[in-house]
Design an enzyme around this catalytic site. Structure first.
Site, short mmCIF file in Angstrom:
data_model
loop_
_atom_site.label_atom_id
_atom_site.label_comp_id
_atom_site.label_asym_id
_atom_site.label_seq_id
_atom_site.Cartn_x
_atom_site.Cartn_y
_atom_site.Cartn_z
N ASN A 78 -73.00 37.89 66.37
CA ASN A 78 -72.48 37.12 67.50
C ASN A 78 -72.91 37.81 68.79
O ASN A 78 -72.35 38.84 69.16
CB ASN A 78 -70.95 37.03 67.41
N LYS A 111 -72.50 36.84 71.74
CA LYS A 111 -71.57 36.56 72.83
C LYS A 111 -72.37 36.15 74.09
O LYS A 111 -73.36 35.45 73.96
CB LYS A 111 -70.63 37.75 73.06
N HIS A 165 -62.86 32.10 67.58
CA HIS A 165 -62.99 33.52 67.92
C HIS A 165 -61.84 33.94 68.84
O HIS A 165 -61.39 33.16 69.67
CB HIS A 165 -64.34 33.78 68.59
N GLU A 209 -61.72 35.64 71.41
CA GLU A 209 -61.99 35.49 72.83
C GLU A 209 -61.78 34.05 73.29
O GLU A 209 -61.36 33.81 74.43
CB GLU A 209 -63.41 35.98 73.14
N GLU A 247 -61.08 39.12 61.92
CA GLU A 247 -61.40 40.02 63.02
C GLU A 247 -60.12 40.50 63.69
O GLU A 247 -59.56 39.79 64.54
CB GLU A 247 -62.28 39.30 64.05
N GLY A 295 -64.77 45.23 69.97
CA GLY A 295 -65.33 45.83 71.16
C GLY A 295 -64.62 47.07 71.66
O GLY A 295 -64.91 47.57 72.74
N SER A 301 -65.94 45.92 65.62
CA SER A 301 -66.64 47.20 65.82
C SER A 301 -67.37 47.65 64.55
O SER A 301 -67.33 48.83 64.19
CB SER A 301 -65.67 48.28 66.31
#
Length: 251
Positions: free
Chosen positions: A10, A12, A95, A97, A167, A173, A213
């Site tokens: 991904n 992003k 996701h 985010e 996730e 991150g 990560s």
């Protein structure tokens, strides 16, 4: 039948130039990649079609998001029908985010998942808990609630087009990563839930991948867990070490 190992990258909202994009793809196109692993990369939408036309045939391309309508007055959105017409086989939905920054509810993610599958896209469906939820023992409850919204709108046969990405939000991150035992526990909980909420066959056949990560340093140990069927990789997918993650199961 064993589940095929799956590694997704991904990107992003990266990279910021076509030149950087071409450098990333050059590394992948020239690398020795495990032929038994399904590999999918998800660039920003601006790069979807040119990237699809330049990557080697073993690499598939995914959108990072789509809407649930085929067309209309929805400024800034991409439809499932447009992605299918462009030859893009996958889309990432749900996701963290999108859920946190853009306030997408589990019900909205489910609506988009149903529309994407109906259009013949395959879906990488993301679920996961925050750090406070993890620390208060709510991981299974939170993830099951996210999944239940999707279960409510899909038929059993639809699940053949879904890859679930677990996730943990606290590991995305941050440099923190779930231990292999934590990942295995969460993945087994998801598989058990699918067995009860959908069917044992769906639970057995659905790939559940880990994201948060993932790096070349930790992917080998994570890949040995029986219910970890691959990875959804963020930052490391922009680096040469992505090749090592793709090859995590290779001896």
């Amino acid at each position: 039948m064993p589940r095929q190992f799956f590694v997704g990258g991904n990107f992003k909202m990266n990279p910021i130039s076509r030149g950087q994009k071409e450098s990333i793809i050059s590394v992948l196109n020239s690398a020795d990649l495990d032929s038994t692993t399904e590999i999918v990369i998800a660039p920003p939408s601006l790069y979807l079609i040119p990237l699809k036309d330049t990557v080697r045939s073993e690499l598939q391309v995914s959108a990072q998001n789509c809407y649930f309508k085929d067309s209309g007055a929805f400024t800034g959105e991409i439809s499932p029908a447009q992605l299918v017409d462009a030859g893009i086989p996958y889309v990432i939905l749900g996701h963290s985010e999108r859920r946190t920054l853009f306030h997408e509810t589990s019900e909205f993610v489910a609506q988009k998942t149903k529309a994407a599958l109906k259009a013949t896209l395959k879906v990488i469906l993301c679920v996961g808990e925050t750090l406070p939820e993890r620390e208060t023992g709510q991981t299974a409850v939170v993830v099951q609630k996210q999944l239940q919204a999707v279960v409510d709108v899909l038929q059993e046969s639809d699940w053949s087009g879904v890859v679930i990405a677990y996730e943990p939000v606290w590991a995305i991150g941050t440099g923190k990563v779930a231990t292999s035992a934590q990942a295995q526990e969460a993945h087994l909980d998801i598989r058990t839930f699918l067995s009860q909420a959908v069917s044992p066959a769906v639970a057995e056949n659905t790939r559940i991948i880990y994201g948060g990560s993932v790096t070349a340093a930790n992917c080998k140990e994570l890949s040995t867990q029986p219910d970890v069927d691959g990875f959804l990789v963020g930052g490391a997918s922009l680096k040469p070490e992505f090749v090592n993650i793709i090859n995590a199961r290779r001896n």
